[in-house]
Design an enzyme around this catalytic site. Structure first.
Site, PDB file in Angstrom:
ATOM      1  N   ASP A  24       0.825  -1.358   0.127  1.00 30.30           N
ATOM      2  CA  ASP A  24      -0.240  -0.151   0.452  1.00 30.30           C
ATOM      3  C   ASP A  24       0.938   0.881  -0.294  1.00 30.30           C
ATOM      4  O   ASP A  24       2.166   0.734   0.845  1.00 30.30           O
ATOM      5  CB  ASP A  24      -1.073   0.211   1.054  1.00 30.30           C
ATOM      6  N   ASP A  65      -6.923  -1.363  -4.347  1.00 29.93           N
ATOM      7  CA  ASP A  65      -8.125  -1.275  -3.824  1.00 29.93           C
ATOM      8  C   ASP A  65      -8.905  -0.200  -4.534  1.00 29.93           C
ATOM      9  O   ASP A  65     -10.444  -0.233  -4.366  1.00 29.93           O
ATOM     10  CB  ASP A  65      -7.697  -0.052  -2.245  1.00 29.93           C
TER      11      ASP A  65
END
Length: 168
Positions: free
Chosen positions: A124, A146
């Protein structure tokens, strides 16, 4: 010459592939140019490019469970990807927004699936936060995959709510 003669939404798999490539490219850049576990690169006073690992699911759900969750979330990603591929292949190609939502789900699920299989965690790198002298809140870091899954879910909800039902 017509590029796609199929009457299904299969052509939208190209969007899935684009999401997968963009997701993996941005994660590659993150891993190679941003030091792990730091505040990374400040883009604005409320947004940084960071480099962190998520061993769980959304919002680090089950991240501290010792490893079994890797295979659990891998299985879910494979199942979701297969379901949406089947839905996309059965969908009429004229259903643009429905097919786009399926394609975004597939691309996002595959992007994070690649990380889970080959790394054991998801990379991330997008971090939004609010910081004042007395207050700090950071939204959990996320990535391109995402974003694709969230947009796909949003589109599917909108399509479901506003689609015109055929009368029997």
């Amino acid at each position: 010459m017509q590029f796609n003669r199929s009457k299904t939404g299969s052509i939208f798999l190209l969007i899935s592939a684009l999401v997968l490539v963009l997701d993996q490219l941005t994660k590659y850049l993150c891993v190679n140019f941003i030091e792990y576990g730091t505040w990374g690169i400040q883009v604005t006073p409320f947004f940084n490019l960071v480099h962190i690992y998520n061993h769980g699911a959304a919002f680090s759900f089950l991240a501290d469970q010792g490893g079994w969750q890797r295979w659990f979330f891998t299985s879910i990603s494979i199942l979701v990807t297969c379901v949406f591929i089947v839905l996309l292949k059965k969908s009429k190609k004229e259903l643009f927004w429905t097919n786009l939502s399926y394609a975004l789900f597939i691309g996002g699920a595959l992007g994070n699936l690649v990380d889970r299989i080959f790394l054991g965690y998801v990379v991330d790198f997008l971090l939004f936060y609010i910081r004042t002298d007395t207050f700090f809140y950071a939204y959990p870091a996320f990535n391109v995959a995402d974003i694709a899954v969230c947009i796909g879910a949003f589109l599917l909800i909108i399509v479901t709510i506003f689609s015109k039902k055929e009368k029997d």
